[in-house]
Design a protein around this motif. Structure first.
Motif, mmCIF file in Angstrom:
data_model
loop_
_atom_site.group_PDB
_atom_site.id
_atom_site.type_symbol
_atom_site.label_atom_id
_atom_site.label_comp_id
_atom_site.label_asym_id
_atom_site.label_seq_id
_atom_site.Cartn_x
_atom_site.Cartn_y
_atom_site.Cartn_z
ATOM 1 N N ARG A 1 -4.169 -7.387 -4.845
ATOM 2 C CA ARG A 1 -2.925 -6.899 -5.454
ATOM 3 C C ARG A 1 -3.113 -6.723 -6.965
ATOM 4 N NH1 ARG A 1 1.678 -9.359 -5.420
ATOM 5 N NH2 ARG A 1 2.855 -7.496 -4.915
ATOM 6 N N ALA A 2 -3.862 -7.655 -7.567
ATOM 7 C CA ALA A 2 -4.088 -7.551 -9.022
ATOM 8 C C ALA A 2 -4.878 -6.287 -9.337
ATOM 9 C CB ALA A 2 -4.824 -8.795 -9.520
ATOM 10 N N ILE A 3 -5.862 -5.979 -8.503
ATOM 11 C CA ILE A 3 -6.662 -4.769 -8.737
ATOM 12 C C ILE A 3 -5.760 -3.537 -8.610
ATOM 13 C CG2 ILE A 3 -8.496 -3.314 -7.793
ATOM 14 C CD1 ILE A 3 -10.009 -5.874 -7.026
ATOM 15 N N CYS A 4 -4.959 -3.500 -7.557
ATOM 16 C CA CYS A 4 -4.070 -2.335 -7.369
ATOM 17 C C CYS A 4 -3.085 -2.229 -8.535
ATOM 18 C CB CYS A 4 -3.317 -2.440 -6.039
ATOM 19 S SG CYS A 4 -4.403 -2.302 -4.616
ATOM 20 N N ALA A 5 -2.582 -3.367 -8.989
ATOM 21 C CA ALA A 5 -1.621 -3.348 -10.100
ATOM 22 C C ALA A 5 -2.298 -2.824 -11.365
ATOM 23 C CB ALA A 5 -1.063 -4.746 -10.325
ATOM 24 N N GLU A 6 -3.554 -3.226 -11.565
ATOM 25 C CA GLU A 6 -4.281 -2.777 -12.751
ATOM 26 C C GLU A 6 -4.529 -1.268 -12.679
ATOM 27 O OE1 GLU A 6 -8.078 -4.668 -13.148
ATOM 28 O OE2 GLU A 6 -8.349 -3.944 -15.198
ATOM 29 N N VAL A 7 -4.899 -0.800 -11.488
ATOM 30 C CA VAL A 7 -5.119 0.642 -11.292
ATOM 31 C C VAL A 7 -3.836 1.395 -11.649
ATOM 32 C CG1 VAL A 7 -5.475 2.415 -9.515
ATOM 33 C CG2 VAL A 7 -6.934 0.385 -9.547
ATOM 34 N N GLU A 8 -2.727 0.883 -11.152
ATOM 35 C CA GLU A 8 -1.445 1.546 -11.386
ATOM 36 C C GLU A 8 -1.066 1.497 -12.869
ATOM 37 O OE1 GLU A 8 1.582 0.150 -8.693
ATOM 38 O OE2 GLU A 8 3.157 1.159 -9.835
ATOM 39 N N SER B 1 0.831 -1.194 0.000
ATOM 40 C CA SER B 1 0.000 0.000 0.000
ATOM 41 C C SER B 1 0.876 1.260 0.000
ATOM 42 C CB SER B 1 -0.891 -0.099 1.232
ATOM 43 O OG SER B 1 -1.782 0.905 1.346
ATOM 44 N N VAL B 2 1.914 1.259 0.816
ATOM 45 C CA VAL B 2 2.834 2.404 0.863
ATOM 46 C C VAL B 2 3.529 2.562 -0.497
ATOM 47 C CG1 VAL B 2 5.002 3.238 1.853
ATOM 48 C CG2 VAL B 2 3.207 2.338 3.355
ATOM 49 N N ASP B 3 3.960 1.464 -1.072
ATOM 50 C CA ASP B 3 4.634 1.545 -2.375
ATOM 51 C C ASP B 3 3.699 2.119 -3.437
ATOM 52 O OD1 ASP B 3 6.954 0.584 -1.315
ATOM 53 O OD2 ASP B 3 6.663 -1.483 -1.980
ATOM 54 N N PHE B 4 2.431 1.709 -3.367
ATOM 55 C CA PHE B 4 1.449 2.231 -4.315
ATOM 56 C C PHE B 4 1.339 3.750 -4.164
ATOM 57 C CE2 PHE B 4 -2.689 3.658 -5.586
ATOM 58 C CZ PHE B 4 -3.001 2.925 -6.713
ATOM 59 N N VAL B 5 1.175 4.184 -2.910
ATOM 60 C CA VAL B 5 1.020 5.622 -2.651
ATOM 61 C C VAL B 5 2.298 6.366 -3.067
ATOM 62 C CG1 VAL B 5 0.760 7.342 -0.810
ATOM 63 C CG2 VAL B 5 -0.706 5.313 -0.843
ATOM 64 N N GLY B 6 3.441 5.783 -2.755
ATOM 65 C CA GLY B 6 4.712 6.402 -3.145
ATOM 66 C C GLY B 6 4.790 6.560 -4.654
ATOM 67 N N GLY B 7 4.376 5.525 -5.373
ATOM 68 C CA GLY B 7 4.402 5.569 -6.838
ATOM 69 C C GLY B 7 3.466 6.634 -7.376
ATOM 70 N N LEU B 8 2.300 6.718 -6.753
ATOM 71 C CA LEU B 8 1.309 7.694 -7.209
ATOM 72 C C LEU B 8 1.831 9.120 -6.984
ATOM 73 C CD1 LEU B 8 -2.496 7.471 -6.624
ATOM 74 C CD2 LEU B 8 -1.307 9.620 -6.273
#
Ligand code: NA7
Length: 861
Positions: free
Chosen positions: A516-523, A444-451
């Protein structure tokens, strides 16, 4: 008052806040200010110091993965570390990565207000300071607000009343004391079993008995630690790819597929195995099938009865009001044996509820008990309650409390509409409850960091989830919950443990891989669902799917099912056969028998489904799906039997030859042979040869469409209707749906292309109308058609284009698109309840087209 300006303000210095600070400050170079109400780092592991506090995920899994050296150097002493060791680990992490200097400890956030004109968060703290930040990260955790004491009279009590999460660091001397523990969740069980040997009397107040299983704790040997360190790289990948976020053996069978003896062996193995294996590694259907769940519940109840000597106490300890796993399953160390001790008693706080705390102890509706210490193990206001209490105000003065009046919601557990640049780590509607938290937090942190990195790189100043994306995700979370047994229990999973809190699913119950797949798709879609500076955004494909479909696909991921396009032929065929496990039971009042029909090179089997109705009945010849290379009569038993029952027709399912052993035109020739045989012989089986329809699914629908063409051109047999469910009509079609759903689910472009090439044998055939009915020069004179398409299917558009072409050619045509469903959904009735709607559409259409009156009228015309 001091005012400081930073890039990111972070609340909380637990697993989430520490890693967020490391990632955003040390790795991304942002300026960070953290706030923590406690005097030091640790979060939930700082506060929960009650005796016996311990994590029930193995520490080698329940630990950070981001730094390889950290993994190697921190030597866990036990399989399941106790609170002091986890706290020491987090303190070590804070030191090692120099994180303390970014936090103000002993500091509470008193308000956080978004300013639309400056596009900043203004965070005020109880030390009188103000921090202005571009981004605000909620790392306060889900368990930071404990459930307030509900019992009146606390002030009257002469002894000590203490909630487990406020246990003093210096401890409480319980030796020789009369102690009450109220609550039998994970905490109540841990504290009771730990203090029982020290106290003079222990009274456990149980309102709901729980399905606790042995934790299986022991010292972690050098071999085990060495093995963990050596294999961390692969283990961590496996963890993230597993339902619970830990590399437990995968459940790949239904509990109902095993005999009682086999089940007993499986449950014996995992009951003793420790941790969440009892849920994650036994049977995949425990969490959605009541019958399957009952087998595990019965097993655990039997173990409780064996372990507790007094049968009445044992019975009281046996849960009967909820399915196993629907309340957070606790794990125990000799908890049940504890009730065999003479100074331990169990009080049924459901039959005789606690009314109040008195001067001397606890009064129930039945009597008063005397105590020196009352331990409240009554749980937490789980979710982002802490944030609501902080007074968070978003756009236009709207508070989080107002926004969440009907239940806490956050897009992919991370973002809330109207609160730009605010991100939750493991927030409401994340999958944190089914995903080993440190790993979930890192993701989750990595996602936010990437965003944030993307927003900064592109010069955007705000990132905000759209209302539509938040709404759709919220619906999805509810739909997924409805596919499970979770909503049937009163639990904090459903926000139902706090009086007055809206009852809504607090988590996405898919397990880690789908989340994780959903988050990866969003990204991958450039943070789909997030609007940057008010710009446009779209929804990821997975969120278009019905929740039951997402839950089913999540189940396949949890099982480790190989995607079909990665399977060899035998594996693909076996996987397609496996779809049967996801079908409803075959209707009992349909008789099934096998017959033979002749083809040029011999005979083939056809399966006949006959409802218990007097004939002569209309007839449907139905071709199973499977990309011409797989599928079977068995795999379509349920769809065919359901069709027979709903339409009141004799259904014939021909076992046509499969490619590549028998390439084109074997399958279509067999289909024609079956139709001719049916026309000649179906009268002998109660069918009416004047009322025959042809139908099929996927490749079977292709065969049905081609059969209708050939029957027209070859002078018969006469067909009254055609039903094409998700047909392939042109292998070379270049449609939008083929582009946007190239990755499936289930049917991907790559898989489709491989099936077509195996079927064709000779690639030159690809434009033949016998392969591509859409390319036929003339579609007039064909039987009336029902074309069924699924929204999320690469073949959707060609099916709909074919329906339009039929209509344009004067063929009476009905086209029905099923939103939220995907290719192959039709044959998965047990997993996708909306298959009933498809069946209804087919039976409505056929009832009309195959009625004796309609057929008579049509022949007169
Ligand atoms: P839980 O799992 O919410 O358990 C709380 C327990 O307290 C549970 O047995 C409740 O019974 C009981 N309780 C709560 N209020 C009352 C009243 N008024 N009367 C009697 N009993 C009551 O919290 P835990 O702290 O054990 O665990 C929280 C999570 O922390 C845990 O699952 C891990 O994820 C870590 P009920 O079931 O509501 O009838």
């Amino acid at each position: 008052m001091n005012e400081q300006h930073v890039d990111v303000a972070i609340v909380g210095a637990g697993f989430a806040g520490l890693y967020a600070t490391h990632r955003l400050r040390n790795l991304q170079g942002l300026s960070v200010q953290g706030f923590e109400a406690a005097p030091g780092p640790g979060g939930v592991w700082f506060w929960n110091r009650y005796p016996g506090a311990r994590c029930d995920f193995e520490s080698i899994h329940y630990s950070y993965t981001f730094d390889e050296a950290l993994q190697r150097e921190w030597r866990w002493s036990e399989r399941y570390a106790a609170q002091p060791e986890i706290l020491a680990y987090l303190e070590h992490v804070a030191e090692r990565f120099d994180l303390r200097r970014s936090f103000r400890f002993d500091t509470r956030v008193t308000s956080a207000v978004w300013d639309d004109s400056t596009e900043r968060w203004t965070v005020t703290t109880d030390d009188g300071n103000v921090t202005v930040a571009r981004y605000f990260v909620n790392a306060a955790g889900a368990f930071s607000v404990f459930k307030a004491n509900e019992f009146p009279g606390e002030a009257d009590f002469r002894g000590t009343v203490i909630h487990t999460s406020r246990w003093p660091a210096e401890g409480i001397d319980l030796a020789g004391k009369r102690v009450a523990v109220i609550g039998t969740g994970s905490t109540g069980i841990q504290v009771s079993q730990t203090i029982a040997p020290q106290v003079a009397e222990l009274t456990v107040f149980q309102r709901t008995a729980n399905f606790a299983c042995p934790l299986g704790n022991r010292p972690l040997s050098d071999e085990e630690f060495g093995e963990a360190v050596a294999n961390y790289e692969t283990r961590r990948v496996e963890s993230r790819d597993s339902i619970a976020g830990a590399p437990y053996p995968r459940a790949v069978k239904s509990a109902l597929m095993d005999s009682p003896e086999e089940r007993r062996k499986v449950y014996d193995k995992y009951y003793q195995g420790g941790g969440f294996r009892m849920l994650a590694s036994t049977y995949y259907d425990l969490i959605f099938n009541p019958e399957a769940n009952a087998t595990a519940a019965d097993y655990i109840r039997d173990r409780i009865r064996e372990r507790v000597k007094d049968p009445e106490v044992a019975e009281l300890l046996c849960p009967t009001d909820h399915a196993y796993g629907t309340k957070r399953p606790p794990f125990e160390i000799d908890y049940y044996e504890m009730f065999n001790l003479p100074h331990v008693r169990l009080v049924d706080a459901r039959a005789t509820p606690i009314e109040r705390i008195t001067e001397r102890g606890v009064a129930t509706t039945d009597r008063e008990f005397e105590f020196d210490v009352i331990v409240l193990a009554t749980g937490f206001d789980v979710g982002a309650g802490a944030l609501m209490r902080m007074g968070v105000v978003g756009r236009n003065g709207r508070t989080l409390t107002e926004h969440w009046a009907d239940g806490q919601r956050a897009y992919i557990g991370m973002a809330t509409h109207g609160f730009p640049n605010l991100f939750h780590i493991n927030g409401p509607q994340s999958s944190a409850t089914l995903f080993n938290n440190p790993l979930a937090i890192e993701d989750s942190v990595d996602f936010v960091g990437g965003l944030i990195a993307q927003a900064d790189a592109r010069g955007h100043t705000t990132a905000e989830v759209t209302e539509a994306a938040e709404e759709r995700y919220n619906e999805l979370v509810r739909e997924v919950a409805d596919a499970t047994l979770f909503p049937t229990a009163t639990s904090w999973y459903m926000g139902a443990n706090i009086p007055g809190k809206p009852r809504t699913p607090m988590y996405l119950f898919t397990g880690a891989p789908m989340y994780r797949a959903i988050c990866a798709e969003v990204e991958a879609m450039g943070y789909a669902g997030f609007s940057f500076d008010g710009g446009d955004t779209s929804l990821p494909n997975t969120m278009r799917l019905d929740g039951s479909a997402v839950f089913l696909l999540a189940g396949l991921m949890n099982m480790g099912a190989k995607p079909l396009e990665e399977c060899d032929l035998d594996e693909a065929r076996a996987a397609m056969e496996g779809f049967r496990l996801m079908q409803l039971p075959i209707p009992a009042d349909v008789t099934i028998s096998d017959l033979s029909y002749p083809i040029d090179s011999g005979v083939r089997t056809a399966r006949l489904y006959r409802p218990a109705i007097e004939g002569p009945l209309p007839v449907v010849v139905f071709l199973h799906g499977g990309g011409w290379i797989g599928g079977s009569l068995d795999s379509f038993d349920e769809p065919c039997a359901a069709l027979a029952q709903r339409v009141g027709a004799v259904v014939v399912s021909p076992d046509y030859r499969l490619a590549p052993e028998h390439p084109f035109p074997a399958a279509i020739d067999d289909t024609m042979a079956a139709l001719r045989w049916v026309t000649e012989h179906i009268g002998e089986y109660g069918g009416d040869p004047a009322r025959i329809a042809v139908g099929g699914e996927s490749a079977g629908a292709n065969l049905a469409a081609v059969a209708a063409l050939r029957a027209r051109d070859e002078g018969g047999p006469h067909l009254c209707a055609q039903v094409l469910v998700t047909p392939l009509t042109d292998p070379m079609a270049e449609t939008e749906s083929r582009r946007i759903f190239a990755w499936g689910p289930i049917l991907t472009s790559e898989l489709g292309a491989r099936m077509v090439s195996l079927y064709l044998g000779d690639p030159m055939q690809v434009t033949s109308p016998w392969v591509a009915p859409a390319l036929a020069a003339d579609l007039s004179g064909l039987p009336p058609a029902l074309v069924i398409t699924m929204e999320v299917d690469p073949l959707r558009d060609e099916g709909e284009d074919y329906a339009s072409a039929l209509e344009a050619a004067g063929v009476p045509t009905v086209c029905r698109r099923f939103d939220g469903l995907f290719h192959t959904a039709y044959s998965l009735s047990g997993a996708i309840p909306r298959v009933a709607e498809i069946q209804e559409a087919i039976s409505d259409f056929l009832a009309l087209r195959l009625s004796a009156e309609q057929v008579a009228a049509t022949s007169v015309v």
